[in-house]
Scaffold this motif. Structure first.
Motif, PDB file in Angstrom:
ATOM      1  N   PRO A 160      65.027  33.874   9.698  1.00  0.00           N
ATOM      2  CA  PRO A 160      65.131  32.862  10.593  1.00  0.00           C
ATOM      3  C   PRO A 160      64.064  33.211  11.661  1.00  0.00           C
ATOM      4  N   GLU A 161      63.095  32.312  12.142  1.00  0.00           N
ATOM      5  CA  GLU A 161      62.392  32.757  13.486  1.00  0.00           C
ATOM      6  C   GLU A 161      62.456  32.090  14.511  1.00  0.00           C
ATOM      7  N   GLY A 162      62.501  32.258  16.059  1.00  0.00           N
ATOM      8  CA  GLY A 162      61.945  31.547  16.903  1.00  0.00           C
ATOM      9  C   GLY A 162      60.669  31.224  17.310  1.00  0.00           C
ATOM     10  N   ILE A 163      60.408  29.870  17.488  1.00  0.00           N
ATOM     11  CA  ILE A 163      59.007  29.488  17.582  1.00  0.00           C
ATOM     12  C   ILE A 163      58.836  28.877  18.929  1.00  0.00           C
ATOM     13  N   ALA A 164      59.694  28.307  19.657  1.00  0.00           N
ATOM     14  CA  ALA A 164      59.416  27.754  20.932  1.00  0.00           C
ATOM     15  C   ALA A 164      60.866  27.569  21.721  1.00  0.00           C
ATOM     16  N   CYS A 165      60.732  27.649  22.940  1.00  0.00           N
ATOM     17  CA  CYS A 165      61.968  27.402  23.824  1.00  0.00           C
ATOM     18  C   CYS A 165      61.433  26.900  25.085  1.00  0.00           C
ATOM     19  N   ILE A 166      62.428  26.341  25.562  1.00  0.00           N
ATOM     20  CA  ILE A 166      62.349  25.766  27.039  1.00  0.00           C
ATOM     21  C   ILE A 166      63.332  25.815  27.860  1.00  0.00           C
ATOM     22  N   ALA A 167      63.144  26.305  29.290  1.00  0.00           N
ATOM     23  CA  ALA A 167      64.305  26.642  30.212  1.00  0.00           C
ATOM     24  C   ALA A 167      64.874  25.375  30.518  1.00  0.00           C
ATOM     25  N   SER A 168      66.136  25.132  31.059  1.00  0.00           N
ATOM     26  CA  SER A 168      66.881  24.167  31.217  1.00  0.00           C
ATOM     27  C   SER A 168      66.303  23.283  32.159  1.00  0.00           C
ATOM     28  N   THR A 169      65.659  23.629  33.273  1.00  0.00           N
ATOM     29  CA  THR A 169      64.783  23.023  34.169  1.00  0.00           C
ATOM     30  C   THR A 169      63.580  22.360  33.639  1.00  0.00           C
ATOM     31  N   GLY A 170      63.083  22.817  32.632  1.00  0.00           N
ATOM     32  CA  GLY A 170      61.609  22.516  31.973  1.00  0.00           C
ATOM     33  C   GLY A 170      60.467  23.240  32.629  1.00  0.00           C
ATOM     34  N   GLY A 171      60.798  24.003  33.499  1.00  0.00           N
ATOM     35  CA  GLY A 171      59.602  24.724  34.160  1.00  0.00           C
ATOM     36  C   GLY A 171      59.271  25.962  33.482  1.00  0.00           C
ATOM     37  N   ASN A 172      59.725  26.514  32.388  1.00  0.00           N
ATOM     38  CA  ASN A 172      59.301  27.466  31.645  1.00  0.00           C
ATOM     39  C   ASN A 172      59.510  27.240  30.117  1.00  0.00           C
ATOM     40  N   THR A 173      58.268  27.652  29.591  1.00  0.00           N
ATOM     41  CA  THR A 173      58.368  27.534  28.073  1.00  0.00           C
ATOM     42  C   THR A 173      57.715  28.867  27.789  1.00  0.00           C
ATOM     43  N   ILE A 174      58.109  29.073  26.328  1.00  0.00           N
ATOM     44  CA  ILE A 174      57.654  30.418  25.677  1.00  0.00           C
ATOM     45  C   ILE A 174      57.358  29.728  24.146  1.00  0.00           C
ATOM     46  N   TYR A 175      56.130  30.411  23.633  1.00  0.00           N
ATOM     47  CA  TYR A 175      56.176  30.361  22.342  1.00  0.00           C
ATOM     48  C   TYR A 175      55.822  31.242  21.347  1.00  0.00           C
ATOM     49  N   ALA A 176      55.895  31.462  20.252  1.00  0.00           N
ATOM     50  CA  ALA A 176      55.851  32.650  19.147  1.00  0.00           C
ATOM     51  C   ALA A 176      54.172  32.789  19.167  1.00  0.00           C
ATOM     52  N   ASP A 177      53.855  33.973  19.260  1.00  0.00           N
ATOM     53  CA  ASP A 177      52.483  33.972  19.301  1.00  0.00           C
ATOM     54  C   ASP A 177      51.593  33.284  17.972  1.00  0.00           C
ATOM     55  N   SER A 178      52.345  33.378  16.824  1.00  0.00           N
ATOM     56  CA  SER A 178      51.662  32.574  15.809  1.00  0.00           C
ATOM     57  C   SER A 178      51.567  30.867  15.891  1.00  0.00           C
ATOM     58  N   GLU A 179      52.331  30.486  17.015  1.00  0.00           N
ATOM     59  CA  GLU A 179      52.661  29.033  16.950  1.00  0.00           C
ATOM     60  C   GLU A 179      51.520  28.676  18.258  1.00  0.00           C
ATOM     61  N   LYS A 180      51.296  29.530  19.149  1.00  0.00           N
ATOM     62  CA  LYS A 180      50.522  28.819  20.276  1.00  0.00           C
ATOM     63  C   LYS A 180      49.332  28.064  19.960  1.00  0.00           C
ATOM     64  N   GLY A 181      49.146  26.895  20.733  1.00  0.00           N
ATOM     65  CA  GLY A 181      48.127  25.996  20.527  1.00  0.00           C
ATOM     66  C   GLY A 181      48.798  24.733  19.531  1.00  0.00           C
ATOM     67  N   ARG A 182      49.562  25.221  18.703  1.00  0.00           N
ATOM     68  CA  ARG A 182      49.976  24.051  17.701  1.00  0.00           C
ATOM     69  C   ARG A 182      51.100  23.395  17.926  1.00  0.00           C
ATOM     70  N   LEU A 183      52.165  23.944  18.941  1.00  0.00           N
ATOM     71  CA  LEU A 183      53.431  23.591  19.152  1.00  0.00           C
ATOM     72  C   LEU A 183      53.301  23.104  20.750  1.00  0.00           C
ATOM     73  N   THR A 184      54.201  22.057  20.950  1.00  0.00           N
ATOM     74  CA  THR A 184      54.694  21.793  22.302  1.00  0.00           C
ATOM     75  C   THR A 184      55.860  21.316  22.420  1.00  0.00           C
ATOM     76  N   ILE A 185      56.652  22.152  23.217  1.00  0.00           N
ATOM     77  CA  ILE A 185      58.153  21.701  23.385  1.00  0.00           C
ATOM     78  C   ILE A 185      58.121  20.985  24.860  1.00  0.00           C
ATOM     79  N   SER A 186      59.271  20.331  24.655  1.00  0.00           N
ATOM     80  CA  SER A 186      59.527  19.209  25.906  1.00  0.00           C
ATOM     81  C   SER A 186      60.808  18.886  26.051  1.00  0.00           C
ATOM     82  N   ARG A 187      61.309  18.553  26.987  1.00  0.00           N
ATOM     83  CA  ARG A 187      62.805  18.000  26.968  1.00  0.00           C
ATOM     84  C   ARG A 187      62.835  16.820  28.196  1.00  0.00           C
ATOM     85  N   ASP A 188      63.664  15.979  27.839  1.00  0.00           N
ATOM     86  CA  ASP A 188      63.990  14.913  28.975  1.00  0.00           C
ATOM     87  C   ASP A 188      65.435  14.953  29.339  1.00  0.00           C
ATOM     88  N   ASN A 189      65.945  15.716  30.467  1.00  0.00           N
ATOM     89  CA  ASN A 189      67.245  16.046  30.853  1.00  0.00           C
ATOM     90  C   ASN A 189      68.041  14.630  31.065  1.00  0.00           C
TER      91      ASN A 189
END
Length: 132
Positions: free
Chosen positions: A45-74
């Motif tokens: 298993p691999e982590g590819i993206a995450c987003i903080a609870s407030t939506g103000g911080n996101t992290i992407y796996a290096d291999s996926e940068k540019g292809r993924l967009t994570i978002s949330r609607d609280n």
């Protein structure tokens, strides 16, 4: 009961796009970081993206940068993963996961990590198959 349900998986051609959704219920979604993980056949298993609870911080796996967009609607208790330019190697079961963040009780600022062991609540997974 904390619950996450993924949807939006399916069959897509190489080069195509897909948006996965993660519906949360049974907990205060706005205090939880969300991570997206995947497991391909015969791979770890691999982590590819995450987003903080407030939506103000996101992290992407290096291999996926540019292809993924994570978002949330609280307000809707939803998280999303937009995936573009999909490749056959992206074929996997995709999971969303949630972990409570302690900022609301004086903990550190909202953030997220791509380590699966940090997440306590997981969805059942959604199959994504990239094939022509």
């Amino acid at each position: 009961q904390l619950q996450l349900v993924e949807s939006g998986g399916g069959l897509v051609q190489p080069g195509g796009s897909l948006r996965l959704s993660c519906a949360a219920s049974g907990f205060d979604f706005e205090y939880y970081a969300i991570g997206w993980f995947r497991q391909a056949p015969e791979k770890e298993p691999e982590g590819i993206a995450c987003i903080a609870s407030t939506g103000g911080n996101t992290i992407y796996a290096d291999s996926e940068k540019g292809r993924l967009t994570i978002s949330r609607d609280n307000a809707r208790k939803m998280a999303y993963l937009q995936m573009n330019t999909l490749e056959r190697e992206d074929t996997a079961v995709y999971y969303c996961a949630a972990e409570w963040e302690p900022w609301a009780v004086g903990g550190p600022p909202a953030s997220c990590v791509l380590e699966g062991k940090k997440y306590g609540t997981w969805g059942q997974g959604a199959q994504v198959t990239v094939s022509s």
